[in-house]
Scaffold this motif. Sequence first.
Motif, PDB file in Angstrom:
ATOM      1  N   THR A 149      -0.508  -5.623   5.809  1.00  0.00           N
ATOM      2  CA  THR A 149      -0.720  -6.664   4.806  1.00  0.00           C
ATOM      3  C   THR A 149      -1.057  -6.018   3.468  1.00  0.00           C
ATOM      4  N   SER A 150      -0.077  -5.996   2.573  1.00  0.00           N
ATOM      5  CA  SER A 150      -0.257  -5.344   1.276  1.00  0.00           C
ATOM      6  C   SER A 150      -1.323  -6.054   0.456  1.00  0.00           C
ATOM      7  N   LEU A 151      -2.232  -5.260  -0.123  1.00  0.00           N
ATOM      8  CA  LEU A 151      -3.251  -5.730  -1.070  1.00  0.00           C
ATOM      9  C   LEU A 151      -4.223  -6.751  -0.487  1.00  0.00           C
ATOM     10  N   ALA A 152      -4.331  -6.802   0.846  1.00  0.00           N
ATOM     11  CA  ALA A 152      -5.277  -7.749   1.449  1.00  0.00           C
ATOM     12  C   ALA A 152      -6.709  -7.442   1.038  1.00  0.00           C
ATOM     13  N   HIS A 153      -6.999  -6.170   0.755  1.00  0.00           N
ATOM     14  CA  HIS A 153      -8.357  -5.788   0.372  1.00  0.00           C
ATOM     15  C   HIS A 153      -8.734  -6.290  -1.021  1.00  0.00           C
ATOM     16  N   GLU A 154      -7.750  -6.750  -1.804  1.00  0.00           N
ATOM     17  CA  GLU A 154      -8.014  -7.276  -3.137  1.00  0.00           C
ATOM     18  C   GLU A 154      -7.823  -8.787  -3.218  1.00  0.00           C
ATOM     19  N   ALA A 155      -7.170  -9.379  -2.210  1.00  0.00           N
ATOM     20  CA  ALA A 155      -6.704 -10.761  -2.315  1.00  0.00           C
ATOM     21  C   ALA A 155      -7.824 -11.774  -2.119  1.00  0.00           C
ATOM     22  N   HIS A 156      -7.660 -12.908  -2.821  1.00  0.00           N
ATOM     23  CA  HIS A 156      -8.554 -14.053  -2.636  1.00  0.00           C
ATOM     24  C   HIS A 156      -8.022 -15.004  -1.557  1.00  0.00           C
ATOM     25  N   PRO A 191      -8.540  -1.399   5.969  1.00  0.00           N
ATOM     26  CA  PRO A 191      -7.477  -0.617   5.323  1.00  0.00           C
ATOM     27  C   PRO A 191      -6.828   0.367   6.296  1.00  0.00           C
ATOM     28  N   ILE A 192      -5.527   0.589   6.114  1.00  0.00           N
ATOM     29  CA  ILE A 192      -4.766   1.561   6.908  1.00  0.00           C
ATOM     30  C   ILE A 192      -4.497   2.774   6.032  1.00  0.00           C
ATOM     31  N   ARG A 193      -5.007   3.931   6.425  1.00  0.00           N
ATOM     32  CA  ARG A 193      -4.790   5.148   5.649  1.00  0.00           C
ATOM     33  C   ARG A 193      -3.393   5.690   5.934  1.00  0.00           C
ATOM     34  N   GLN A 194      -2.643   5.938   4.863  1.00  0.00           N
ATOM     35  CA  GLN A 194      -1.252   6.381   4.987  1.00  0.00           C
ATOM     36  C   GLN A 194      -1.138   7.902   4.832  1.00  0.00           C
ATOM     37  N   THR A 198      -3.507   7.256   0.533  1.00  0.00           N
ATOM     38  CA  THR A 198      -3.875   5.959  -0.040  1.00  0.00           C
ATOM     39  C   THR A 198      -3.910   4.892   1.044  1.00  0.00           C
ATOM     40  N   SER A 199      -4.381   3.704   0.679  1.00  0.00           N
ATOM     41  CA  SER A 199      -4.483   2.605   1.640  1.00  0.00           C
ATOM     42  C   SER A 199      -3.988   1.314   0.999  1.00  0.00           C
ATOM     43  N   ASP A 200      -2.685   1.226   0.793  1.00  0.00           N
ATOM     44  CA  ASP A 200      -2.107   0.019   0.205  1.00  0.00           C
ATOM     45  C   ASP A 200      -1.962  -1.093   1.237  1.00  0.00           C
ATOM     46  N   PHE A 201      -1.851  -0.706   2.505  1.00  0.00           N
ATOM     47  CA  PHE A 201      -1.655  -1.677   3.577  1.00  0.00           C
ATOM     48  C   PHE A 201      -2.955  -1.870   4.352  1.00  0.00           C
ATOM     49  N   ASN A 202      -3.041  -2.998   5.059  1.00  0.00           N
ATOM     50  CA  ASN A 202      -4.265  -3.338   5.774  1.00  0.00           C
ATOM     51  C   ASN A 202      -3.955  -4.061   7.080  1.00  0.00           C
ATOM     52  N   GLU A 203      -4.931  -4.018   7.990  1.00  0.00           N
ATOM     53  CA  GLU A 203      -4.976  -4.936   9.114  1.00  0.00           C
ATOM     54  C   GLU A 203      -5.891  -6.092   8.730  1.00  0.00           C
TER      55      GLU A 203
END
Length: 380
Positions: A149-156, A191-194, A198-203
Amino acid sequence: MDFGFGPEDEAFRGEARGWLASHVKPVQDRRTWERTLGAAGWIGIGWDEGGYGNRTASLTQQVVWAEEYAHSGAPPRSGHIGEKLLAPTLIAHGTDEQKARFLPPVAAGEELWCQGYSEPGAGSDLAGVRTAAVRDGRVYRVTGQKIWTSLAHEAHWCFVLARTRPGSTRHHGLSFLLVPMDQPGRVEVRPIRQMTGTSDFNEVFFDGARAEHVVGAEGDGWRVAMSLLGFERGVSTLGQQIGFAEELDGVVRAAVASGAVRDPVVRERLVRLWAELRTMRWNALRTLGGSADPGAPSVAKLLWAGWHQRLGELAVLVRGAAGAAGPAEWSAAAPYELDAAQHLFLFSRADTIYGGSDQIQRTIIAERVLGLPREPKGAV
């Protein structure tokens, strides 16, 4: 459609270029940047209806904006999922209440979104989602896991494809739900470390998370979800290609500096990459100009994903041994940092997987465009 740029488009280009030149800074907080874009009316210029704080622009002007944005060196967008995916979907399928609630904050750069589609057991096969949503009075309670899930760590907010009809299978019984991310104990983001560090993707884990809004009718989520995917490859692909062109220029400069350009095989690969990039641009313009080819989005994805991987491979190759080495100050005790070419090589390995894998795109073209027999379900 004639996709030439007229006087109004060039005037628009001058306005966009001037604004970007005066506002883009070398280091910029991405959330602040989204609000800056929104305040100036640069978010949502491609939406089909106004009244939500966005300026209007023709299709050619949308292309101009995407290209000028890519040329400007502006930060990567945090709000593009809300602007390019959620907003057109709400405009097509949402209620007036949903449009009034969600479109203005997206246009203002105030609310960020992520996409809850893929799951550990349902990535490219989206119809296999298991995340379930049970009605609880006027709301749904969502339970399940999403991944990549891209940018889930920033999303509202997250738009989630979930199964609302118990016992349903495949594309039946799914609903398109809007889930707020700020639900402690109900929504967890990991976050998923790539390979790039970086960690652009997430669970994302949902444990009875509250969802008050369903877009479209309950059980009609598959149609809404497929409609959204149709918006995924639009004008923004032309801006993406500007970024590709700048990366290609960097590889050419590296080949000249290292002497690799004297190798005729390297020269041939560079020329081929340049020609293929030009082909992608004209294909994108043809598609935006009114092509009715149902396979056009899949063709575009196949073209750029493989192209970008080949560019990444060549970016490392032309630098010789230095392309595989870490920085001089690297040590086993400290995390390594990638240079631009190494990051390009490693991140581009994912290009043929995310956004619809190459295998799935070829199946779509075979079945929906060429009319070939459908692949048996469960075949190995």
